[in-house]
Design a protein around this motif. Structure first.
Motif, PDB file in Angstrom:
ATOM      1  N   GLN A 186      -9.632   0.902 -16.379  1.00 25.64           N
ATOM      2  CA  GLN A 186      -9.192   1.195 -17.744  1.00 25.64           C
ATOM      3  C   GLN A 186      -7.701   1.527 -17.807  1.00 25.64           C
ATOM      4  N   TYR A 187      -7.072   1.722 -16.655  1.00 22.21           N
ATOM      5  CA  TYR A 187      -5.725   2.281 -16.640  1.00 22.21           C
ATOM      6  C   TYR A 187      -4.726   1.374 -15.922  1.00 22.21           C
ATOM      7  N   ILE A 188      -3.478   1.397 -16.424  1.00 25.31           N
ATOM      8  CA  ILE A 188      -2.427   0.620 -15.786  1.00 25.31           C
ATOM      9  C   ILE A 188      -1.902   1.380 -14.575  1.00 25.31           C
ATOM     10  N   LEU A 189      -1.730   0.661 -13.485  1.00 29.01           N
ATOM     11  CA  LEU A 189      -1.285   1.231 -12.218  1.00 29.01           C
ATOM     12  C   LEU A 189      -2.159   2.412 -11.779  1.00 29.01           C
ATOM     13  N   GLY A 190      -3.414   2.407 -12.209  1.00 32.31           N
ATOM     14  CA  GLY A 190      -4.358   3.431 -11.783  1.00 32.31           C
ATOM     15  C   GLY A 190      -4.049   4.827 -12.253  1.00 32.31           C
ATOM     16  N   GLU A 235       6.750  -0.522 -20.536  1.00 31.31           N
ATOM     17  CA  GLU A 235       6.259  -1.404 -21.597  1.00 31.31           C
ATOM     18  C   GLU A 235       6.005  -2.814 -21.057  1.00 31.31           C
ATOM     19  N   ARG A 236       6.878  -3.286 -20.192  1.00 31.78           N
ATOM     20  CA  ARG A 236       6.703  -4.615 -19.594  1.00 31.78           C
ATOM     21  C   ARG A 236       5.466  -4.636 -18.698  1.00 31.78           C
ATOM     22  N   ILE A 237       5.259  -3.561 -17.945  1.00 32.56           N
ATOM     23  CA  ILE A 237       4.087  -3.480 -17.074  1.00 32.56           C
ATOM     24  C   ILE A 237       2.811  -3.434 -17.907  1.00 32.56           C
ATOM     25  N   ALA A 273       0.833  -1.204   0.000  1.00 31.04           N
ATOM     26  CA  ALA A 273       0.000   0.000   0.000  1.00 31.04           C
ATOM     27  C   ALA A 273       0.872   1.261   0.000  1.00 31.04           C
ATOM     28  N   ASP A 274       1.960   1.246   0.752  1.00 27.96           N
ATOM     29  CA  ASP A 274       2.859   2.409   0.785  1.00 27.96           C
ATOM     30  C   ASP A 274       3.472   2.669  -0.589  1.00 27.96           C
ATOM     31  N   THR A 275       3.856   1.588  -1.263  1.00 30.06           N
ATOM     32  CA  THR A 275       4.432   1.734  -2.597  1.00 30.06           C
ATOM     33  C   THR A 275       3.390   2.234  -3.573  1.00 30.06           C
ATOM     34  N   TRP A 276       2.167   1.737  -3.455  1.00 27.98           N
ATOM     35  CA  TRP A 276       1.082   2.205  -4.325  1.00 27.98           C
ATOM     36  C   TRP A 276       0.888   3.709  -4.180  1.00 27.98           C
ATOM     37  N   TYR A 277       0.876   4.175  -2.955  1.00 31.45           N
ATOM     38  CA  TYR A 277       0.731   5.611  -2.702  1.00 31.45           C
ATOM     39  C   TYR A 277       1.883   6.384  -3.340  1.00 31.45           C
ATOM     40  N   ALA A 278       3.097   5.865  -3.203  1.00 31.56           N
ATOM     41  CA  ALA A 278       4.277   6.530  -3.771  1.00 31.56           C
ATOM     42  C   ALA A 278       4.204   6.580  -5.294  1.00 31.56           C
ATOM     43  N   LEU A 279       3.712   5.505  -5.914  1.00 31.34           N
ATOM     44  CA  LEU A 279       3.583   5.476  -7.370  1.00 31.34           C
ATOM     45  C   LEU A 279       2.577   6.522  -7.854  1.00 31.34           C
ATOM     46  N   GLN A 280       1.453   6.653  -7.154  1.00 30.50           N
ATOM     47  CA  GLN A 280       0.461   7.653  -7.554  1.00 30.50           C
ATOM     48  C   GLN A 280       1.030   9.065  -7.431  1.00 30.50           C
TER      49      GLN A 280
END
Length: 267
Positions: A248-252, A209-211, A164-171
């Motif tokens: 609809q979106y990759i990694l939100g 591209e891999r993701i 969850a922490d990583t998800w927040y950081a990615l956003q």
């Protein structure tokens, strides 16, 4: 004295490159030279894709020994590029330094050449800016995907282990203004090779591209997992109105999905 541009020798095909002088100390002034080249026979160089900083805060660099004012954001990028180049004399194309912004005639010619300039560069570097706590976590997470086995299942396993922490950081990272720039089309889309740089951390565009391929194969599972992460964060400020829209979106990320898709269509 302040820097004064010399006219391009051939405005229809000529452009300037910035030669970034090496330095052993981060704190040393940024010094560079300008070189006139032709789009018909360009040397080895990299092009920089970044967001213009509208802040009034300016920093001084030295171009051909004269004072040149750039944004705080760009000055930090130049320092990072200089540090990454070691003792070599690197060549870059950077719009605000390589184009005489005071000449409307020159700007018109250079904008017409811009697609060719990015296409001819051996690499385009995306400068997202200085690192901060969450960007370090996000860049570390994305960088791992260049080292895992080259298989969709390996990428899926990596995505399904995001915390969850990583998800927040990615956003937070994908909220960077660069991902919303219209100019990514003539810059990143035509590039031979692209790297993403934030602070001292970088990874190749092939990570995205891999993701994307993993989402194409296991979209339902990945969307379910990441949607649950989003819910766990109680993200009431999310830009999506429903689960269906989110999926609809990759990694939100709308901006990341659009950028990757545009480059894939071109190549």
């Amino acid at each position: 004295p302040d820097f004064v541009f010399k006219p391009l020798l051939n405005p229809s095909s000529g452009f300037r490159l910035l030669r970034l002088l090496p330095s052993q100390q981060w704190e040393d002034p940024v010094e560079c030279r300008l070189q006139h080249v032709s789009i018909n026979d360009p040397p080895f160089y990299r092009a920089l894709s970044y967001v213009w900083d509208s802040s009034s805060l300016k920093k001084i660099i030295f171009v051909d020994g004269a004072i040149f004012h750039v944004s705080y954001h760009l000055e930090k990028g130049l320092r990072q590029l200089r540090q990454g180049g070691g003792a070599s004399l690197q060549a870059f194309w950077i719009d605000v330094i390589c184009i005489n912004q005071a000449s409307m005639e020159e700007k018109t010619h250079q904008v017409a050449l811009m697609s060719g300039i990015f296409r001819s560069a051996h690499k385009v570097t995306v400068w997202l800016g200085e690192d901060f706590a969450s960007s370090k976590l996000a860049m570390q997470a994305l960088s791992r995907f260049q080292d895992i086995p080259d298989s969709i299942q390996s990428v899926v396993n990596g995505l399904m282990s995001i915390s969850a922490d990583t998800w927040y950081a990615l956003q937070d990272l994908f909220g960077n203004g660069w991902f919303r720039r219209v100019w990514i089309v003539p810059e990143v889309v035509v590039a031979k090779d692209v790297e993403v740089l934030c602070g001292q951390q970088s990874f190749p565009w092939s990570v995205f591209e891999r993701i994307e391929k993993a989402y194409a194969a296991y979209g339902r599972e990945l969307h379910e997992y990441t949607f649950d992460l989003r819910q766990a964060l109680a993200d009431d400020t999310a830009e999506f109105t429903s689960r269906a829209e989110f999926c609809q979106y990759i990694l939100g990320s709308k901006s990341l999905t659009a950028t990757v898709a545009i480059r894939r269509r071109y190549h």
